[in-house]
Structures are given as structure tokens and as C-alpha cells.
Design an enzyme around this catalytic site. Structure first.
Site, PDB file in Angstrom:
ATOM      1  N   ALA A 210     -36.898  81.114 -47.532  1.00  0.00           N
ATOM      2  CA  ALA A 210     -35.756  80.301 -47.090  1.00  0.00           C
ATOM      3  C   ALA A 210     -34.485  80.514 -47.906  1.00  0.00           C
ATOM      4  O   ALA A 210     -33.511  79.792 -47.708  1.00  0.00           O
ATOM      5  CB  ALA A 210     -36.101  78.812 -47.035  1.00  0.00           C
ATOM      6  N   ALA A 211     -34.455  81.530 -48.799  1.00  0.00           N
ATOM      7  CA  ALA A 211     -33.200  81.788 -49.540  1.00  0.00           C
ATOM      8  C   ALA A 211     -32.086  82.147 -48.556  1.00  0.00           C
ATOM      9  O   ALA A 211     -30.983  81.586 -48.609  1.00  0.00           O
ATOM     10  CB  ALA A 211     -33.398  82.912 -50.551  1.00  0.00           C
ATOM     11  N   GLY A 212     -32.389  83.078 -47.649  1.00  0.00           N
ATOM     12  CA  GLY A 212     -31.387  83.496 -46.670  1.00  0.00           C
ATOM     13  C   GLY A 212     -30.992  82.341 -45.752  1.00  0.00           C
ATOM     14  O   GLY A 212     -29.806  82.154 -45.446  1.00  0.00           O
TER      15      GLY A 212
HETATM   16  P1  ADP Z   1     -33.353  86.676 -47.435  1.00  0.00           P
HETATM   17  O1  ADP Z   1     -34.018  85.439 -47.950  1.00  0.00           O
HETATM   18  O2  ADP Z   1     -32.862  86.562 -46.031  1.00  0.00           O
HETATM   19  O3  ADP Z   1     -34.115  87.947 -47.684  1.00  0.00           O
HETATM   20  P2  ADP Z   1     -31.724  87.240 -49.780  1.00  0.00           P
HETATM   21  O4  ADP Z   1     -32.976  87.573 -50.498  1.00  0.00           O
HETATM   22  O5  ADP Z   1     -30.625  88.232 -49.792  1.00  0.00           O
HETATM   23  O6  ADP Z   1     -31.971  86.834 -48.261  1.00  0.00           O
HETATM   24  O7  ADP Z   1     -31.195  85.855 -50.416  1.00  0.00           O
HETATM   25  C1  ADP Z   1     -30.086  85.152 -49.892  1.00  0.00           C
HETATM   26  C2  ADP Z   1     -29.217  84.679 -51.031  1.00  0.00           C
HETATM   27  O8  ADP Z   1     -29.970  83.783 -51.870  1.00  0.00           O
HETATM   28  C3  ADP Z   1     -28.719  85.795 -51.952  1.00  0.00           C
HETATM   29  O9  ADP Z   1     -27.510  86.338 -51.470  1.00  0.00           O
HETATM   30  C4  ADP Z   1     -28.523  85.033 -53.255  1.00  0.00           C
HETATM   31  O10 ADP Z   1     -27.287  84.372 -53.261  1.00  0.00           O
HETATM   32  C5  ADP Z   1     -29.648  83.991 -53.229  1.00  0.00           C
HETATM   33  N1  ADP Z   1     -30.835  84.532 -53.937  1.00  0.00           N
HETATM   34  C6  ADP Z   1     -31.925  85.117 -53.406  1.00  0.00           C
HETATM   35  N2  ADP Z   1     -32.797  85.518 -54.359  1.00  0.00           N
HETATM   36  C7  ADP Z   1     -32.242  85.154 -55.539  1.00  0.00           C
HETATM   37  C8  ADP Z   1     -32.652  85.262 -56.925  1.00  0.00           C
HETATM   38  N3  ADP Z   1     -33.798  85.832 -57.281  1.00  0.00           N
HETATM   39  N4  ADP Z   1     -31.806  84.764 -57.867  1.00  0.00           N
HETATM   40  C9  ADP Z   1     -30.641  84.183 -57.526  1.00  0.00           C
HETATM   41  N5  ADP Z   1     -30.222  84.049 -56.261  1.00  0.00           N
HETATM   42  C10 ADP Z   1     -30.991  84.520 -55.270  1.00  0.00           C
END
Ligand code: ADP
Length: 266
Positions: A210-212
Site C-alpha cells: 500500500a505504499a503506492g
Molecule cells: P508501489 O508501492 O506502487 O510499488 P513505490 O514502492 O514506488 O510504489 O512506493 C511509493 C512511494 O512510497 C515512494 O515514492 C516513496 O515515497 C514511498 N516509499 C516506498 N518505499 C519506501 C521506503 N522503503 N522508504 C521510504 N519511502 C518509501
């Protein structure tokens, strides 16, 4: 994804109307009551009499990376006609945020409706798939992650140069702004005027689920409230970073208070 992004936008402080389709089953009921608890308007969500609710099963490995299996269920029956019934929501909205877990025809129709009502459109192209030509000029912002960028452009954005090259391919298709999310490396904005790299706050990553989605919901919230794009991206990066520090999808999505606190302490 839509539900996660709706919750992320609501917790970040937005007034959210979620257009979706669930089944007439326990999962559907549970989804609706969860959304209502987040003060998300469910006025335009339909409970389909023939389809089960869509579900996603998520497995997290020891590095915090996930594998997800999705059964679309009623999401596959979300039709353009259902969107027409929600035109009022498009008229009132400051931002329209779209994902790809519903039919492409419906996603394209949503972008068209938003264009007609002069509502800026963000497309989070997840899960990645090739998109119809007519959608690109309707997009104010596209937010692929690294894998999605590679699927859409054929170029993996591993370095600054390849990220720039892949973003340029998407710009040439007609989208106004490309914002590639780069996990722990933050996010890269590329448009006609500028290239801006926003680093992510450093955190202990526990579960990237759920980061994205959180990034996109928080971004939409900030832009809807008139925040300028560079600051909205900083807000979204902080929200995404907070999400990876906790397990789960919706339980890990932060509130505006936590996001602002992290930004202040950086
Ligand atoms: P997804 O979850 O769709 O694969 P990402 O991995 O690019 O997308 O994560 C989305 C955003 O969440 C990133 O642009 C960043 O801002 C934040 N994020 C993700 N992983 C990390 C991490 N390990 N440390 C800090 N921020 C993170």
C-alpha cells in the site's frame, strides 16, 4: 487499490467520494462499513446482485516485499453507465484519481467525464497494462512505479537517465506530468518545464504493501486542496514512507497529522 487510495486520501484530509462496485456478500458489507468509518461517501457504490466482491490476498516476504493475488469479482462489472449516474460527483470534484483494477473502457470514460467537467485527472497505472491511445491526452498526471514504468515504456527507470528517458516516452504520448515512484528513492517528476527528484524520508521498511496507494491518495488530497505540485509530492512521499513502517494495507495508512509531523521533523 481504489479503496486503499480512497482511504489514504480521506486520512490525509480529503473529502472523498468513491465510485466502485462490490458484491452482495459479507466482504462487500465489510468494505462499505470500513469506508463509512473513514467518512468516505459511498453514494455511488453499487452492490452487484450477480458478482462476488473483489478480493486481494497479500503475502509479505522477510524483506517486506509483497506478492498479491487479486480476484476482481464485481470490479470487472463497473461500467461506464454507472459512472454517468455519478456525474454530479465529477462536477463537484477537485481531482479525479483512477487506477486499473476496473475495466479499461470504464477508466477511459472516467477520464473523459473528468475532462468535460474540467476536473484534473491522476491515473495510477496499477496494475500495469497497455493503455488505449485516447486516454493519454486526458491525463494531467500519471504515477507509475518502477515496474509499471518498464511495462508501459520498455525502459526500467533504474538510473536518473533511464527514468528521464522513460518519462519522456510517456510525455510524448500526451500526458502533462509524469511522476515515477521509486520506492525508497522517492519520486521523480518530469514535465515540459522541469525534472524534479523528491527524495523519500528515510524509514525502517517493514511491509511495502500500500505504499503506492497511500502515495497516490495523499497526492490527490494535497492537490485537491490547492497545494502546489512539488509540495504535494513531498507530502505524498512522507505518506508513502510512513506506510512502509507498518504491516498491512489499510491499517498502515497514515493520517494528515502523522504526515505533517514527519515533514516537520525531516
Ligand atoms: P508501489 O508501492 O506502487 O510499488 P513505490 O514502492 O514506488 O510504489 O512506493 C511509493 C512511494 O512510497 C515512494 O515514492 C516513496 O515515497 C514511498 N516509499 C516506498 N518505499 C519506501 C521506503 N522503503 N522508504 C521510504 N519511502 C518509501
Amino acid at each position: 487499490k481504489g479503496a486503499n487510495q480512497a482511504v489514504a486520501a480521506a486520512r490525509a484530509g480529503a473529502d472523498v467520494t468513491f465510485i466502485a462496485r462490490v458484491g452482495q456478500d459479507d466482504y462487500g458489507q465489510q468494505t462499505l462499513s470500513n469506508l463509512a468509518k473513514e467518512h468516505i461517501s459511498c453514494e455511488f457504490i453499487i452492490a452487484d446482485p450477480d458478482m462476488p466482491s473483489g478480493v486481494a490476498f497479500i503475502v509479505v516476504d522477510e524483506k517486506g516485499e509483497n506478492s498479491i493475488v487479486v480476484a476482481s469479482g464485481a470490479n470487472a462489472a463497473l461500467s461506464p453507465v454507472q459512472l454517468d449516474a455519478a456525474e454530479h460527483a465529477f462536477l463537484q470534484a477537485d481531482i479525479c484519481l483512477l487506477q486499473l483494477e476496473t475495466p479499461l473502457e470504464t477508466v477511459t470514460h472516467a477520464a473523459q467525464l473528468a475532462k468535460q467537467t474540467e476536473t484534473p485527472v491522476i491515473l495510477n497505472p496499477a496494475p500495469a497494462t497497455q493503455l488505449p491511445k485516447e486516454i493519454w491526452p486526458l491525463l494531467d498526471l500519471i504515477t507509475p512505479n518502477e515496474t509499471e514504468t518498464e511495462i508501459l515504456t520498455g525502459i526500467a527507470p533504474k538510473t536518473d537517465q533511464t527514468a528521464q528517458e522513460s518519462a519522456q516516452i510517456l510525455l510524448d504520448r500526451g500526458v502533462q506530468n509524469v511522476l515515477i515512484t521509486l520506492g525508497a528513492r522517492g519520486a521523480l517528476l518530469v514535465n515540459k518545464e522541469q525534472t524534479l527528484h523528491v527524495p523519500a524520508p528515510q524509514v525502517n521498511s517493514r511491509d511495502t504493501t500500500a505504499a503506492g496507494d497511500t502515495f497516490n491518495g495523499a497526492l490527490a488530497c494535497a492537490l485537491a486542496s490547492g497545494t502546489r505540485l512539488s509540495d504535494a509530492i513531498r507530502f505524498a512521499c512522507a505518506a508513502g514512507a510512513l506506510t512502509v513502517t507498518k504491516s498491512g494495507a489499510q491499517p498502515s495508512i497514515p493520517t494528515a497529522h502523522l504526515i505533517n509531523q514527519l515533514l516537520k521533523n525531516q
